[in-house]
Design a protein around this motif. Structure first.
Motif, PDB file in Angstrom:
ATOM      1  N   GLU A   8       0.711  -1.316  -0.062  1.00 46.19           N
ATOM      2  CA  GLU A   8       0.043  -0.124  -0.106  1.00 46.19           C
ATOM      3  C   GLU A   8       0.908   1.225  -0.023  1.00 46.19           C
ATOM      4  OE1 GLU A   8      -2.117  -2.871   2.790  1.00 46.19           O
ATOM      5  OE2 GLU A   8      -0.183  -2.385   2.556  1.00 46.19           O
ATOM      6  N   CYS A  45      -2.745   0.102  -3.949  1.00 44.94           N
ATOM      7  CA  CYS A  45      -2.242  -0.976  -3.401  1.00 44.94           C
ATOM      8  C   CYS A  45      -1.776  -1.751  -4.642  1.00 44.94           C
ATOM      9  CB  CYS A  45      -3.358  -1.993  -2.963  1.00 44.94           C
ATOM     10  SG  CYS A  45      -2.672  -3.460  -2.427  1.00 44.94           S
ATOM     11  N   MET A  84     -10.369  -7.972  -4.684  1.00 43.24           N
ATOM     12  CA  MET A  84      -9.559  -7.311  -3.884  1.00 43.24           C
ATOM     13  C   MET A  84     -10.594  -6.359  -2.591  1.00 43.24           C
ATOM     14  SD  MET A  84      -6.603  -7.783  -5.158  1.00 43.24           S
ATOM     15  CE  MET A  84      -5.849  -6.370  -3.977  1.00 43.24           C
ATOM     16  N   TRP A 101     -10.543  -3.487   0.943  1.00 44.53           N
ATOM     17  CA  TRP A 101      -9.579  -2.460   1.515  1.00 44.53           C
ATOM     18  C   TRP A 101     -10.363  -2.541   3.072  1.00 44.53           C
ATOM     19  CZ3 TRP A 101      -5.599   0.200   0.832  1.00 44.53           C
ATOM     20  CH2 TRP A 101      -5.060   0.550  -0.319  1.00 44.53           C
ATOM     21  N   ARG A 156      -9.872  -0.439  -9.753  1.00 43.55           N
ATOM     22  CA  ARG A 156      -8.758  -1.308 -10.074  1.00 43.55           C
ATOM     23  C   ARG A 156      -8.374  -0.850 -11.494  1.00 43.55           C
ATOM     24  NH1 ARG A 156      -9.996  -7.118  -8.569  1.00 43.55           N
ATOM     25  NH2 ARG A 156      -8.140  -7.787  -9.489  1.00 43.55           N
ATOM     26  N   CYS A 192      -4.820  -3.369   2.075  1.00 41.14           N
ATOM     27  CA  CYS A 192      -5.623  -3.829   1.168  1.00 41.14           C
ATOM     28  C   CYS A 192      -5.420  -5.474   1.295  1.00 41.14           C
ATOM     29  CB  CYS A 192      -4.969  -3.565  -0.303  1.00 41.14           C
ATOM     30  SG  CYS A 192      -3.279  -3.959  -0.669  1.00 41.14           S
TER      31      CYS A 192
END
Length: 127
Positions: free
Chosen positions: A6, A22, A34, A36, A72, A96
């Motif tokens: 990160e 990340c 993914m 957070w 992303r 992350c």
């Protein structure tokens, strides 16, 4: 296996904005959903946002909905968290996490669903 790093944390005034990133190692980033998470001092780690491996599905904690945006870029092996209208209660270490999944639209909001974690980046919001 994937390694996560990160970056982008820092100090910001309440009402301000900050973006954290990340970066993931490896060639199969697009195979990972993914997420957070964040952890404030003395508190448990909590879910913030999640995104499917394709990016088509996203999910947010109620506390950040409408203020934070997860995205992303699979070509750059990177997931982002754009944080707007920050509040002092957003102060935490942001982590992350990644989970390999075969389904392109699935996202996960339990920390127990994730296999890989970054080392975290500090976000501090002053009042």
């Amino acid at each position: 296996q994937v390694q996560l790093v990160e970056s982008g944390g820092g100090l910001v005034q309440a009402g301000g904005s900050l973006s954290v990133s990340c970066a993931a190692s490896g060639r199969t980033f697009s195979s990972y959903a993914m997420g957070w998470f964040r952890q404030a001092p003395g508190k448990e780690r909590e879910f913030v946002a999640a995104i499917s491996r394709s990016g088509s599905g996203t999910y947010y904690a109620d506390s950040v909905k409408g203020r934070f945006t997860i995205s992303r870029d699979n070509a750059k092996n990177t997931v982002y968290l754009q944080m707007n209208s920050l509040k002092p209660e957003d102060t935490a270490v942001y982590y992350c996490a990644a989970r390999n999944t075969a389904t392109t639209r699935s996202y996960y909001y339990s920390l127990y669903d994730y296999t890989y974690w970054g080392q975290g980046t500090q976000v501090t919001v002053s009042s």
